[in-house]
Design a protein around this motif. Structure first.
Motif, mmCIF file in Angstrom:
data_model
loop_
_atom_site.group_PDB
_atom_site.id
_atom_site.type_symbol
_atom_site.label_atom_id
_atom_site.label_comp_id
_atom_site.label_asym_id
_atom_site.label_seq_id
_atom_site.Cartn_x
_atom_site.Cartn_y
_atom_site.Cartn_z
ATOM 1 N N GLU A 32 0.833 -1.214 0.000
ATOM 2 C CA GLU A 32 0.000 0.000 0.000
ATOM 3 C C GLU A 32 0.863 1.258 0.000
ATOM 4 O OE1 GLU A 32 -3.117 0.343 -0.647
ATOM 5 O OE2 GLU A 32 -3.563 -1.793 -0.623
ATOM 6 N N SER A 33 1.980 1.219 0.693
ATOM 7 C CA SER A 33 2.896 2.357 0.694
ATOM 8 C C SER A 33 3.414 2.625 -0.716
ATOM 9 C CB SER A 33 4.065 2.090 1.644
ATOM 10 O OG SER A 33 5.007 3.128 1.574
ATOM 11 N N ASN A 34 3.791 1.565 -1.405
ATOM 12 C CA ASN A 34 4.257 1.710 -2.788
ATOM 13 C C ASN A 34 3.149 2.244 -3.689
ATOM 14 O OD1 ASN A 34 6.855 0.839 -2.226
ATOM 15 N ND2 ASN A 34 6.372 -1.300 -2.657
ATOM 16 N N ARG A 35 1.935 1.730 -3.490
ATOM 17 C CA ARG A 35 0.795 2.194 -4.296
ATOM 18 C C ARG A 35 0.560 3.692 -4.067
ATOM 19 N NH1 ARG A 35 -3.336 -1.863 -3.488
ATOM 20 N NH2 ARG A 35 -2.150 -2.986 -5.048
ATOM 21 N N ALA A 36 0.619 4.125 -2.812
ATOM 22 C CA ALA A 36 0.430 5.544 -2.491
ATOM 23 C C ALA A 36 1.521 6.392 -3.126
ATOM 24 C CB ALA A 36 0.414 5.749 -0.979
ATOM 25 N N ARG A 37 2.753 5.914 -3.048
ATOM 26 C CA ARG A 37 3.875 6.664 -3.616
ATOM 27 C C ARG A 37 3.721 6.815 -5.129
ATOM 28 N NH1 ARG A 37 7.422 5.236 -0.503
ATOM 29 N NH2 ARG A 37 7.608 3.054 -1.116
ATOM 30 N N ILE A 38 3.362 5.747 -5.806
ATOM 31 C CA ILE A 38 3.186 5.797 -7.259
ATOM 32 C C ILE A 38 2.044 6.735 -7.641
ATOM 33 C CG2 ILE A 38 2.474 4.423 -9.269
ATOM 34 C CD1 ILE A 38 4.123 2.085 -7.966
ATOM 35 N N LEU A 39 0.930 6.654 -6.905
ATOM 36 C CA LEU A 39 -0.191 7.563 -7.176
ATOM 37 C C LEU A 39 0.226 9.011 -6.968
ATOM 38 C CD1 LEU A 39 -3.199 5.662 -5.570
ATOM 39 C CD2 LEU A 39 -2.901 6.214 -7.988
ATOM 40 N N GLY A 40 1.006 9.259 -5.935
ATOM 41 C CA GLY A 40 1.493 10.616 -5.680
ATOM 42 C C GLY A 40 2.357 11.119 -6.824
ATOM 43 N N TRP A 41 3.242 10.260 -7.309
ATOM 44 C CA TRP A 41 4.097 10.642 -8.446
ATOM 45 C C TRP A 41 3.259 10.946 -9.675
ATOM 46 C CZ3 TRP A 41 7.836 5.975 -7.650
ATOM 47 C CH2 TRP A 41 8.723 6.255 -6.603
ATOM 48 N N LYS A 42 2.270 10.090 -9.937
ATOM 49 C CA LYS A 42 1.402 10.311 -11.095
ATOM 50 C C LYS A 42 0.684 11.656 -10.994
ATOM 51 C CE LYS A 42 0.399 5.535 -12.390
ATOM 52 N NZ LYS A 42 -0.669 4.511 -12.470
ATOM 53 N N GLN A 43 0.210 11.969 -9.804
ATOM 54 C CA GLN A 43 -0.481 13.241 -9.616
ATOM 55 C C GLN A 43 0.461 14.418 -9.804
ATOM 56 O OE1 GLN A 43 -2.595 13.067 -5.872
ATOM 57 N NE2 GLN A 43 -3.962 11.457 -6.609
ATOM 58 N N GLN A 44 1.696 14.293 -9.329
ATOM 59 C CA GLN A 44 2.681 15.356 -9.512
ATOM 60 C C GLN A 44 3.003 15.560 -10.989
ATOM 61 O OE1 GLN A 44 6.023 14.189 -7.103
ATOM 62 N NE2 GLN A 44 5.220 15.185 -5.274
#
Length: 116
Positions: free
Chosen positions: A98-110
């Motif tokens: 889940e941490s990895n999923r959150a990080r990837i989603l954050g990058w995509k949003q950025q």
């Protein structure tokens, strides 16, 4: 704004006040009423998950955070919350996922914001 959303927001703000006053169970009831009025109101779901977490009711918090992710798969906070909750339960592989999923989603949003 729809009538259902207005009702949900009224319950949501009442829940915030109850929780600030130390009435966790009252807040839970109001957050649930908010979600009953509008099942897609993720702010109420986030509040509910947080109260459950603060009360160490991790299974209920996890179920609520999963519901947020169903309603809004791109909600970074839902996945961050799931990571924290899984970690508190000792479910380390799930927490890391889940941490990895959150990080990837954050990058995509950025990246998406950078292109606008």
């Amino acid at each position: 704004m729809s009538e259902a959303r207005q009702l949900a927001e009224d319950h949501y703000y009442a829940a915030l006040d109850l929780y600030a006053d130390g009435n966790a169970e009252g807040a839970i009831a109001k957050y649930r009423e908010a979600v009953e009025a509008d099942a897609t109101f993720v702010d109420a779901l986030h509040g509910l998950a947080r109260v459950y977490q603060d009360l160490s009711r991790f299974d209920e918090a996890i179920a609520t955070a999963k519901r947020i992710a169903e309603v809004d798969p791109d909600d970074v906070l839902a996945h961050t919350s799931l990571s924290i909750l899984y970690q508190k339960k000792g479910m380390i592989p799930e927490a890391e996922e889940e941490s990895n999923r959150a990080r990837i989603l954050g990058w995509k949003q950025q990246l998406k914001q950078g292109k606008q």
